[in-house]
Design an enzyme around this catalytic site. Structure first.
Site, mmCIF file in Angstrom:
data_model
loop_
_atom_site.group_PDB
_atom_site.id
_atom_site.type_symbol
_atom_site.label_atom_id
_atom_site.label_comp_id
_atom_site.label_asym_id
_atom_site.label_seq_id
_atom_site.Cartn_x
_atom_site.Cartn_y
_atom_site.Cartn_z
ATOM 1 N N TYR A 165 -7.735 2.633 18.334
ATOM 2 C CA TYR A 165 -6.478 3.407 18.107
ATOM 3 C C TYR A 165 -5.773 3.454 19.823
ATOM 4 O O TYR A 165 -5.715 2.476 20.312
ATOM 5 C CB TYR A 165 -6.024 4.602 17.648
ATOM 6 N N TYR B 119 -5.034 -5.222 0.938
ATOM 7 C CA TYR B 119 -5.790 -4.437 2.012
ATOM 8 C C TYR B 119 -6.075 -3.440 1.902
ATOM 9 O O TYR B 119 -6.638 -2.375 2.094
ATOM 10 C CB TYR B 119 -4.114 -4.045 3.029
ATOM 11 N N LYS C 68 -10.240 -3.378 8.992
ATOM 12 C CA LYS C 68 -9.965 -4.440 9.429
ATOM 13 C C LYS C 68 -10.494 -5.662 10.378
ATOM 14 O O LYS C 68 -10.366 -6.372 10.899
ATOM 15 C CB LYS C 68 -8.795 -3.880 10.721
HETATM 16 N N1 GLU Z 1 -6.094 3.105 5.090
HETATM 17 C C1 GLU Z 1 -5.107 3.457 6.261
HETATM 18 C C2 GLU Z 1 -4.032 2.997 5.700
HETATM 19 O O1 GLU Z 1 -3.504 2.076 6.124
HETATM 20 C C3 GLU Z 1 -6.040 3.530 6.902
HETATM 21 C C4 GLU Z 1 -5.912 4.603 8.244
HETATM 22 C C5 GLU Z 1 -7.310 4.369 9.273
HETATM 23 O O2 GLU Z 1 -8.600 4.591 8.746
HETATM 24 O O3 GLU Z 1 -7.211 4.532 10.225
HETATM 25 O O4 GLU Z 1 -2.691 3.485 5.881
#
Ligand code: GLU
Length: 339
Positions: free
Chosen positions: A266, A214, A91
């Site tokens: 997060y 994505y 991201k």
């Molecule tokens: N591919 C995951 C999703 O979007 C990424 C999750 C992550 O690394 O937080 O659900």
């Protein structure tokens, strides 16, 4: 200068950007700290491996640590060359590529850079986002960002992402097909988010195509060494310090790091900044990239995660390196000269 209603107005157009950075200890010292970080935390086995398809099978004992200096030296310890899917760390770099393509303003308006996009104490923001705020480092904002990647077709967009992230890493990165297919059959929630964004006019393309691109970007394989070099590219004004390639502009690095500082870890982003003092991004496979502007990037990888989804060994090793190498952006000391 046109000001969006409610937007912050700094009034510095045309004012040159000077930079404020220090220097690293000499390379032998950095090498020793990287080795010490690995030794110190390799025996720690707190945390749980992600309960994700394929990722759940990761070897919980893996642990890699790497520092890439803006001067080009790279120091590694442990499993620094083992590959894993980049997941949410993508991201950060896709956001940088989209800012490079479209500019700061349009991305800020389409995706947002505040924690929620609503007032700081809005209860509605929490309800509307299922407990998650709206910015490019959560899935809603990340999907809106991926939708902005230039390309006439999803295949062209994907190739643009793969090439762009390869530029950050300084080598050709490849898709992990097993991880990708595992997520394609379980990403219903992301498909729902993309449909919701479409209904709010935040995605102009076919939402399921956006989710597919994505999902691929999350399944791109990297190593801990790659994460350090990718971080060092953001620390080096957008030039990969190992390959010498310019990947993005200095302004895009500054914007990306600002977003990472407030949203990259997060729901522990505030605690992370408080304890470690560096912009960083983590992913559910256990990787973390942390960036010390002007100095370098730290990459760590270990699959055991805390309850927020951040690698336990990775955050400890990054905290240790931030302290010992002297990377915390908020740390200062009394200025003694001339007193
Ligand atoms: N591919 C995951 C999703 O979007 C990424 C999750 C992550 O690394 O937080 O659900």
């Amino acid at each position: 200068m046109s000001v969006r209603p409610g937007a912050m107005e700094t009034d510095v157009e045309g004012v040159d950007q000077a930079v404020s950075t220090g220097s690293l200890p000499e390379p032998g010292q950095v090498e020793a700290y990287v080795a010490a970080a690995y030794e110190r935390y390799r025996g720690h086995d707190d945390g749980l491996v992600a309960r994700y398809p394929v990722l759940a099978d990761a070897n919980p004992g893996l642990f890699g640590v790497a520092v890439a200096e803006t001067g080009g030296a790279v120091h590694t310890a442990g499993d620094a060359d083992v590959e894993f899917s980049i997941q949410s760390i993508s991201k950060a770099f896709v956001y940088a590529l989209v800012c490079e393509a479209h500019g700061h303003e349009i991305v800020r308006d389409r995706v947002g850079v505040n924690n929620t996009g609503l007032a700081y104490n809005s209860v509605m923001a929490i309800e509307l986002n299922g407990g998650h705020p709206m910015n490019p480092m959560v899935n809603a904002g990340a999907l809106a960002t991926t939708a902005l990647v230039p390309g006439a077709t999803p295949a062209e967009q994907w190739e643009r992402i793969r090439t762009g992230l390869s530029g950050f890493a300084g080598r050709q990165l490849a898709l992990d097909g097993v991880v990708y297919h595992g997520e394609v059959v379980t990403n219903q929630r992301n498909r729902a988010i993309a449909r919701l964004l479409e209904s709010y006019g935040r995605i102009d393309l076919d939402p399921l195509d956006v989710v597919d691109v994505y999902t691929r970007q999350c399944a791109l394989n990297v190593s801990t060494r790659d994460l350090a070099i990718m971080g060092a590219t953001l620390a080096d004004g957008g030039v990969n310090p190992v390959s010498g390639e310019r990947v993005v502009s200095p302004g895009v690095c500054r914007d990306t790091l600002a977003v990472l500082a407030s949203t990259g870890m997060y729901e522990r982003s505030g605690e992370w900044l408080f304890e470690i003092g560096l912009p960083a991004k983590s992913g559910v496979s256990g990787g973390i990239t942390a960036i010390a502007p002007g100095k370098g990037g730290i990459g760590t990888f270990s699959p055991r995660l805390d309850s927020a989804g951040n690698s336990v060994r990775g955050q400890r090793a990054t905290a240790y390196l931030s302290r010992t190498i002297g990377l915390n952006l908020f740390a200062s000391d009394v200025h003694r000269s001339g007193r």
